[in-house]
Design an enzyme around this catalytic site. Sequence first.
Site, PDB file in Angstrom:
ATOM      1  N   TYR A  17      47.489 -50.471 -45.905  1.00  0.00           N
ATOM      2  CA  TYR A  17      47.831 -50.627 -45.217  1.00  0.00           C
ATOM      3  C   TYR A  17      46.383 -49.933 -44.157  1.00  0.00           C
ATOM      4  O   TYR A  17      46.167 -49.837 -42.647  1.00  0.00           O
ATOM      5  CB  TYR A  17      48.494 -49.841 -44.153  1.00  0.00           C
ATOM      6  CG  TYR A  17      49.332 -49.291 -43.477  1.00  0.00           C
ATOM      7  CD1 TYR A  17      49.598 -51.304 -42.375  1.00  0.00           C
ATOM      8  CD2 TYR A  17      49.495 -48.436 -42.330  1.00  0.00           C
ATOM      9  CE1 TYR A  17      50.361 -50.589 -40.854  1.00  0.00           C
ATOM     10  CE2 TYR A  17      50.094 -48.571 -40.907  1.00  0.00           C
ATOM     11  CZ  TYR A  17      50.446 -49.461 -40.284  1.00  0.00           C
ATOM     12  OH  TYR A  17      50.345 -50.106 -39.354  1.00  0.00           O
TER      13      TYR A  17
ATOM     14  N   LYS B 205      47.313 -45.030 -36.607  1.00  0.00           N
ATOM     15  CA  LYS B 205      48.932 -45.127 -36.408  1.00  0.00           C
ATOM     16  C   LYS B 205      49.188 -43.449 -36.311  1.00  0.00           C
ATOM     17  O   LYS B 205      49.420 -42.308 -35.818  1.00  0.00           O
ATOM     18  CB  LYS B 205      49.904 -45.216 -37.396  1.00  0.00           C
ATOM     19  CG  LYS B 205      49.598 -47.164 -37.512  1.00  0.00           C
ATOM     20  CD  LYS B 205      50.141 -47.178 -35.672  1.00  0.00           C
ATOM     21  CE  LYS B 205      50.500 -48.558 -36.151  1.00  0.00           C
ATOM     22  NZ  LYS B 205      50.815 -49.768 -34.771  1.00  0.00           N
TER      23      LYS B 205
HETATM   24  P1  NAD Z   1      52.749 -59.171 -33.039  1.00  0.00           P
HETATM   25  O1  NAD Z   1      51.255 -59.782 -34.651  1.00  0.00           O
HETATM   26  O2  NAD Z   1      54.086 -60.182 -33.057  1.00  0.00           O
HETATM   27  O3  NAD Z   1      52.484 -58.452 -32.433  1.00  0.00           O
HETATM   28  C1  NAD Z   1      50.909 -57.850 -32.056  1.00  0.00           C
HETATM   29  C2  NAD Z   1      50.417 -58.056 -30.867  1.00  0.00           C
HETATM   30  O4  NAD Z   1      49.445 -57.249 -30.486  1.00  0.00           O
HETATM   31  C3  NAD Z   1      50.546 -59.691 -30.753  1.00  0.00           C
HETATM   32  O5  NAD Z   1      51.740 -60.003 -28.785  1.00  0.00           O
HETATM   33  C4  NAD Z   1      48.699 -59.343 -29.860  1.00  0.00           C
HETATM   34  O6  NAD Z   1      49.235 -60.950 -29.222  1.00  0.00           O
HETATM   35  C5  NAD Z   1      48.828 -58.439 -29.768  1.00  0.00           C
HETATM   36  N1  NAD Z   1      47.338 -57.540 -29.550  1.00  0.00           N
HETATM   37  C6  NAD Z   1      46.344 -57.692 -30.767  1.00  0.00           C
HETATM   38  N2  NAD Z   1      45.140 -57.544 -30.301  1.00  0.00           N
HETATM   39  C7  NAD Z   1      45.700 -57.136 -28.333  1.00  0.00           C
HETATM   40  C8  NAD Z   1      44.838 -56.650 -27.834  1.00  0.00           C
HETATM   41  N3  NAD Z   1      43.819 -56.109 -27.589  1.00  0.00           N
HETATM   42  N4  NAD Z   1      44.754 -56.585 -26.226  1.00  0.00           N
HETATM   43  C9  NAD Z   1      46.771 -56.730 -26.424  1.00  0.00           C
HETATM   44  N5  NAD Z   1      47.187 -56.744 -27.447  1.00  0.00           N
HETATM   45  C10 NAD Z   1      46.839 -57.425 -28.792  1.00  0.00           C
HETATM   46  O7  NAD Z   1      52.755 -58.740 -34.667  1.00  0.00           O
HETATM   47  P2  NAD Z   1      54.549 -57.488 -34.982  1.00  0.00           P
HETATM   48  O8  NAD Z   1      54.239 -56.612 -36.090  1.00  0.00           O
HETATM   49  O9  NAD Z   1      55.428 -57.708 -33.708  1.00  0.00           O
HETATM   50  O10 NAD Z   1      53.749 -55.868 -34.635  1.00  0.00           O
HETATM   51  C11 NAD Z   1      53.961 -55.050 -32.566  1.00  0.00           C
HETATM   52  C12 NAD Z   1      53.453 -53.428 -33.185  1.00  0.00           C
HETATM   53  O11 NAD Z   1      54.687 -53.191 -34.310  1.00  0.00           O
HETATM   54  C13 NAD Z   1      52.534 -53.446 -33.762  1.00  0.00           C
HETATM   55  O12 NAD Z   1      51.741 -51.767 -32.870  1.00  0.00           O
HETATM   56  C14 NAD Z   1      52.709 -53.059 -35.237  1.00  0.00           C
HETATM   57  O13 NAD Z   1      52.054 -52.216 -35.356  1.00  0.00           O
HETATM   58  C15 NAD Z   1      54.332 -52.452 -35.055  1.00  0.00           C
HETATM   59  N6  NAD Z   1      54.834 -51.994 -36.572  1.00  0.00           N
HETATM   60  C16 NAD Z   1      54.999 -53.680 -36.989  1.00  0.00           C
HETATM   61  C17 NAD Z   1      55.697 -53.850 -38.707  1.00  0.00           C
HETATM   62  C18 NAD Z   1      55.780 -54.982 -39.116  1.00  0.00           C
HETATM   63  O14 NAD Z   1      56.327 -54.756 -40.176  1.00  0.00           O
HETATM   64  N7  NAD Z   1      56.115 -56.159 -38.172  1.00  0.00           N
HETATM   65  C19 NAD Z   1      56.636 -52.723 -38.719  1.00  0.00           C
HETATM   66  C20 NAD Z   1      55.914 -51.074 -38.100  1.00  0.00           C
HETATM   67  C21 NAD Z   1      55.357 -51.437 -37.103  1.00  0.00           C
HETATM   68  O1  0WE Z   2      51.417 -52.637 -38.306  1.00  0.00           O
HETATM   69  C1  0WE Z   2      51.286 -53.719 -39.161  1.00  0.00           C
HETATM   70  C2  0WE Z   2      50.244 -54.858 -38.510  1.00  0.00           C
HETATM   71  C3  0WE Z   2      49.196 -54.524 -38.446  1.00  0.00           C
HETATM   72  C4  0WE Z   2      48.078 -55.418 -38.387  1.00  0.00           C
HETATM   73  C5  0WE Z   2      48.240 -56.495 -38.914  1.00  0.00           C
HETATM   74  C6  0WE Z   2      46.903 -57.366 -39.209  1.00  0.00           C
HETATM   75  C7  0WE Z   2      47.158 -58.392 -40.357  1.00  0.00           C
HETATM   76  C8  0WE Z   2      45.948 -59.929 -39.491  1.00  0.00           C
HETATM   77  C9  0WE Z   2      46.891 -55.545 -37.546  1.00  0.00           C
HETATM   78  N1  0WE Z   2      46.072 -55.966 -37.187  1.00  0.00           N
HETATM   79  C10 0WE Z   2      45.713 -57.121 -38.276  1.00  0.00           C
HETATM   80  N2  0WE Z   2      44.535 -57.936 -38.375  1.00  0.00           N
HETATM   81  C11 0WE Z   2      45.067 -59.242 -39.375  1.00  0.00           C
HETATM   82  O2  0WE Z   2      44.312 -59.894 -38.909  1.00  0.00           O
HETATM   83  N3  0WE Z   2      52.420 -53.135 -39.900  1.00  0.00           N
HETATM   84  C12 0WE Z   2      53.173 -52.021 -39.756  1.00  0.00           C
HETATM   85  C13 0WE Z   2      53.144 -54.569 -40.873  1.00  0.00           C
HETATM   86  C14 0WE Z   2      52.048 -54.147 -42.006  1.00  0.00           C
HETATM   87  O3  0WE Z   2      50.673 -54.359 -41.857  1.00  0.00           O
HETATM   88  C15 0WE Z   2      50.277 -54.122 -43.062  1.00  0.00           C
HETATM   89  C16 0WE Z   2      51.275 -53.812 -44.101  1.00  0.00           C
HETATM   90  C17 0WE Z   2      52.378 -53.916 -43.110  1.00  0.00           C
HETATM   91  C18 0WE Z   2      54.311 -53.266 -43.558  1.00  0.00           C
HETATM   92  C19 0WE Z   2      49.016 -54.446 -43.805  1.00  0.00           C
HETATM   93  C20 0WE Z   2      49.008 -53.756 -44.941  1.00  0.00           C
HETATM   94  C21 0WE Z   2      49.939 -53.326 -45.972  1.00  0.00           C
HETATM   95  C22 0WE Z   2      51.532 -52.940 -45.243  1.00  0.00           C
END
Ligand code: NAD
Ligand code: 0WE
Length: 258
Positions: A158, A165
Site C-alpha cells: 500500500y 491516507k
Molecule cells: P475507483 O477506482 O472506483 O475510484 C477512484 C476514483 O478516483 C475514480 O472515480 C477516479 O476517477 C478518481 N480519481 C482519480 N484521480 C482523480 C483526479 N485527479 N481527479 C478526480 N478524480 C480522480 O476505486 P474505489 O476503490 O471506489 O476508491 C474510492 C475511494 O475509496 C478511494 O479514496 C480509495 O482509497 C478508498 N478505499 C478503497 C478501498 C477498496 O478496497 N476499494 C478500501 C478503502 C478505501
Molecule cells: O485506496 C485503495 C486504492 C488506491 C489506489 C489503487 C491504484 C491501482 C491502480 C490508488 N492508485 C492506484 N493507481 C493505479 O494505477 N485501496 C484501499 C485499495 C487497495 O489498494 C492497494 C491495497 C488495497 C486494499 C494497494 C496495495 C495493497 C493493498
Amino acid sequence: MLDLTGKKALVTGIANNRSIAWGIAQQLHKAGANLGITYLPDDRGRMEKKVAELVDPLNPSLFLPCNVQDEIQIQSAFEAIRSQWGKLDILIHCLAFANKEDLSGGISDTSRSGFSQAMDISTYSLIQLSKEAKPLMQEGGSIVTLTYLGGVRVVPNYNVMGIAKAGLEASVRYLAAELGPQNIRVNAISAGPIRTLASSAVGGILDMIHHVEEVAPLRRTVTQMEVGNAVAFLCSDLASGITGQVLYVDAGYEIMGM
Ligand code: NAD
Ligand code: 0WE
C-alpha cells in the site's frame, strides 16, 4: 429516521458500477438527497458518457467534470453549485491515486514526483474541496472521505498510499476543528478491501480479500452499499454529534490482533 430530503449532495469518485462512490450515491439518493455528480474527464469523453449513463436513474441535478489536479475545473464546478443550488449540504470525497509502480517494492524507492502526485490527488484534494464547500455550507454541512487501514498500519504494497491516507485522516481532524464552529462536520469511513477499478489493478488483492474473509469477525468483506449506508448515516442528523472521526466499515477486521 434517516432522512436527507432537501439536502444537496456532491459525490466525487464514481468511475463505474463497482466504485465505492456509486454505492454511496445510491444510498444518498435512497435517503432523499438531491445529487450532484463529478467525474474525471478524459480527452475522448468516454468517462463522461459512461458515468452519465450509470447515474442517470438517480436524476442528478448537476453533472460536472472535476479533475482535482486542475484548479480551473474545481472553480467551475463550485461556481455551478453556487449558481444552481446556492448552497451545499453534503460533500463526498471518494478518490485516490498513486502511480502503479509506487504500489509495490520498497517505500524507500518512492520518487519525489510519485509522492507529490499521490499526496496531491489523494490528500490535498480533500482540503481543496473543503475550502470551496465552506462558503456554501452556511446552514452547516457534512463532509465525508474514504480511507483505508493502510493509513494506520503497514499493509504490504500500500506504500505511498498509506502515507497519503495518514495525511488524509489528520486532515479530517484539522478540518473538523476549523469547520466545527460553522456546524460543518468532517469524518472519514475506513472501508475494508472491496474489489473496485482501483483495487483490482493491485496485485494480490484477491488474496487480501480471502484473508479478510477468514479473519474478520463477520467472516466476510463489506459491500459498496454497506459503506454507502454508513456514509448516509454520517451525513444525516442522526450523526449530529459526530465529527473528526474515522469510522471503520470493515466487518470488524480492524479489532483483530491475530
Ligand atoms: P475507483 O477506482 O472506483 O475510484 C477512484 C476514483 O478516483 C475514480 O472515480 C477516479 O476517477 C478518481 N480519481 C482519480 N484521480 C482523480 C483526479 N485527479 N481527479 C478526480 N478524480 C480522480 O476505486 P474505489 O476503490 O471506489 O476508491 C474510492 C475511494 O475509496 C478511494 O479514496 C480509495 O482509497 C478508498 N478505499 C478503497 C478501498 C477498496 O478496497 N476499494 C478500501 C478503502 C478505501
Ligand atoms: O485506496 C485503495 C486504492 C488506491 C489506489 C489503487 C491504484 C491501482 C491502480 C490508488 N492508485 C492506484 N493507481 C493505479 O494505477 N485501496 C484501499 C485499495 C487497495 O489498494 C492497494 C491495497 C488495497 C486494499 C494497494 C496495495 C495493497 C493493498
